[in-house]
Design a protein around this motif. Structure first.
Motif, short mmCIF file in Angstrom:
data_model
loop_
_atom_site.label_atom_id
_atom_site.label_comp_id
_atom_site.label_asym_id
_atom_site.label_seq_id
_atom_site.Cartn_x
_atom_site.Cartn_y
_atom_site.Cartn_z
N VAL A 15 -102.90 39.09 43.69
CA VAL A 15 -102.49 38.58 42.38
C VAL A 15 -103.70 38.15 41.57
CG1 VAL A 15 -101.26 36.74 41.17
CG2 VAL A 15 -100.20 37.88 43.13
N ARG A 16 -103.86 38.74 40.38
CA ARG A 16 -104.90 38.31 39.44
C ARG A 16 -104.28 37.81 38.14
NH1 ARG A 16 -108.25 41.08 37.05
NH2 ARG A 16 -110.06 39.69 37.20
N ASP A 216 -112.09 42.47 31.71
CA ASP A 216 -111.33 42.46 32.94
C ASP A 216 -110.89 41.04 33.30
OD1 ASP A 216 -110.16 43.82 35.13
OD2 ASP A 216 -111.78 43.13 36.44
N ARG A 217 -111.05 40.13 32.36
CA ARG A 217 -110.67 38.74 32.58
C ARG A 217 -109.18 38.64 32.92
NH1 ARG A 217 -110.99 34.59 27.49
NH2 ARG A 217 -110.15 32.70 28.46
N PRO A 218 -108.81 37.86 33.96
CA PRO A 218 -107.38 37.73 34.30
C PRO A 218 -106.63 37.04 33.16
CG PRO A 218 -108.68 36.13 35.51
CD PRO A 218 -109.66 37.05 34.85
N GLU A 369 -100.35 28.18 42.60
CA GLU A 369 -100.73 28.44 43.98
C GLU A 369 -100.91 29.94 44.23
OE1 GLU A 369 -99.30 27.56 48.60
OE2 GLU A 369 -98.17 26.70 46.94
N ALA A 370 -100.09 30.76 43.56
CA ALA A 370 -100.16 32.21 43.78
C ALA A 370 -101.51 32.78 43.38
CB ALA A 370 -99.06 32.91 43.01
N VAL A 371 -102.17 32.17 42.37
CA VAL A 371 -103.47 32.70 41.92
C VAL A 371 -104.62 31.78 42.33
CG1 VAL A 371 -102.53 34.01 39.99
CG2 VAL A 371 -103.19 31.62 39.64
#
Length: 511
Positions: A15-16, A216-218, A369-371
């Protein structure tokens, strides 16, 4: 501004990016994926066919939460909970006070301070900078504007009748550039394509933004699709899939859709007409489901679908004749607070269906939390729990909801309709609800209470508080342990509103 600790060294899976899509006014019982849809809802609409095949596919590949609940029954308090991880009486954003407090940390701020590009696309006029929801967004676009402008004509869009719309136009036309304002009013009130309230323009804009991204920044992307909200005006081809046998598109779209006028007995809606309205509502869900598919395709075509956490939820539900109501105010039935919630990506791949109780205010803890973002300021204020499968946060044994103040107020209803029914006047109260897997208890600051045994009474028709007084008392104590007693709390007016916001709300009778 509170500091963020930024990103941890590890995030979950690949995940990003994070995309949060809100289907405004989507109730669980009308969405196939939750498992809550029942024969009654389908039979009433006359057609038993899926409304949300895209959401179904996301659930089959990802994770569907069958028992997800909003903290309140309408847009403003529910979004405030999603953005802050707090309950309505904690964030103080409700019908009696419509601005998100400046000292509350928000989810977009946490993403922004951790280095994410933050983009918001709102098609609901409550979710704007006017009400404090712009904090943390690099760009928060207004879907009802033909020309993006800081001068927001959302007060015109929110007007519940022609008088309010004209009054808002008169007061706001010269707030900024009158030519741009007039163009935006003309677009939102007259020229916006029939059958679409901004979803198609929104997904097109997002697709173009993704195509033109040079970095390419999330990113964190939030999008609210408002089509399932009154007025239901789906494209004809969608409506005809869901209307009852013998009902025409013309018959259905000719039905007056004015929830507050219906509540105040200004007009009647027959059961046949409600069946047609339910058909139009399900058609709106089908339409925005296709817009979700369009959004997914844009992510896939840009090669970023596999490393994106994609979340779709409703912010609250809707009454379409159930319990004698139309719209989403004045009570806390599951029709209004039980919502769809589906995750796709990262740790949520696998087609799992989870039956544990969860809340929309669990989104901040879960997404961060996911990232791999640790944001102490947000964590310190929230009641959020991570829903990640391997999270240290324990499961909930109960969920809570609040209705802090009527929206619109009883005074505003009297201004519009004159004498109002005693039934409506009785809704001038604060409500709280606690729901476990077995029982649902609702009480008000006027002594009102109801208790329902969920397994045998899923539609909350039978009040068993008299038969089970000890159970009712225990759940009331549970509410008082979680919140202050109803009798000792009042709607807060302590947060300073922007002056322009206060003036606009006064113009519309909110203050």
């Amino acid at each position: 501004m509170a500091e963020s600790n930024g990103r941890d060294s590890e995030s979950h899976g690949t995940v990003r990016n994070v995309v949060l899509v809100v289907l405004d006014t989507a109730r669980a019982r009308s969405v196939d994926v939750t498992g809550a849809q029942n024969g009654e809802d389908g039979a009433r609409s006359g057609v038993d066919r899926p409304t949300t095949p895209t959401l179904n596919q996301l659930a089959a590949e990802g994770t569907a939460f069958e028992h997800a609940f909003a903290t309140g029954p309408w847009t403003l308090p529910s979004h405030a909970s999603m953005f802050t991880g707090t309950y309505p009486s904690e964030h103080g954003t409700h019908g009696g006070h419509t601005y998100l407090a400046d000292d509350l940390r928000t989810l977009p701020e946490a993403f922004s301070d951790a280095g994410f590009r933050t983009i918001g696309v709102s098609n609901n006029t409550w979710i704007t900078e006017e009400f404090g929801f712009d904090r943390g967004f690099d760009d928060l676009r207004k879907g009802w504007q033909y020309i993006q402008s800081d001068a927001d004509m959302g007060a015109v869009v929110r007007g519940e009748d022609i008088h309010e719309k004209l009054e808002a136009t008169r007061n706001r036309l010269f707030d900024g550039n009158p030519v741009v304002n007039a163009a935006n009013i003309l677009y939102s009130e007259v020229l916006q394509p029939s059958g679409d309230d901004g979803a198609d323009r929104s997904t097109t804009w997002i697709g173009n933004w993704l195509d033109d991204r040079e970095s390419d920044r999330p990113f964190f992307l939030f999008c609210n699709f408002i089509e399932p909200h009154v007025e239901y005006d789906p494209p004809r081809e969608y409506a005809e899939r869901f209307l009852p046998d013998g009902a025409s598109y013309e018959d259905a779209t000719a039905i007056r859709q004015d929830p507050r006028a219906f509540d105040c007995e200004d007009y009647e809606i027959t059961e046949r007409e409600f069946a047609m309205l339910r058909g139009l509502y399900r058609a709106e869900l089908a339409y925005v489901d296709d817009q979700v598919a369009k959004l997914r395709r844009a992510l896939e075509e840009n090669g970023i679908w596999d490393d994106t956490l994609f979340v779709v939820c409703g912010d609250h539900g809707e009454h379409i004749g159930e319990h004698g109501f139309f719209g989403h105010q004045y009570n806390l039935y599951d029709t209004l607070i039980h919502v769809p919630l589906v995750f796709h990506g990262g740790p949520f791949i696998g087609g799992e269906r989870r039956s544990d109780l969860v809340q929309l205010l669990d989104l901040p803890a879960t997404l961060l939390e996911a990232v791999g973002i640790e944001d102490r300021a947000l964590r310190d204020q929230w009641s959020s729990r991570s829903l990640l499968p391997d999270s240290d946060d324990g499961p909930r044994d109960a969920v809570f909801a609040e209705y802090v103040a009527p929206q619109p107020s009883i005074d505003r209803l009297e201004d519009r309709f004159g004498e109002i029914p005693d039934r409506v006047r009785s809704f001038d109260r604060r409500l709280r609800a606690v729901r476990t897997a077995e029982y649902k208890y609702v009480c008000g600051d006027d002594g009102f209470e109801r208790l329902h045994h969920v397994p045998t009474d899923p539609f909350e028709r039978v009040d068993v508080s008299a038969e089970e007084p000890e159970r009712a008392r225990a759940l009331r104590r549970r509410l008082e342990d979680r919140f202050e007693p109803l009798e000792s709390t009042e709607p807060s007016d302590s947060v300073a509103m922007r002056e322009g916001t206060r003036e606009r709300l006064a113009d519309l009778g909110y203050l």
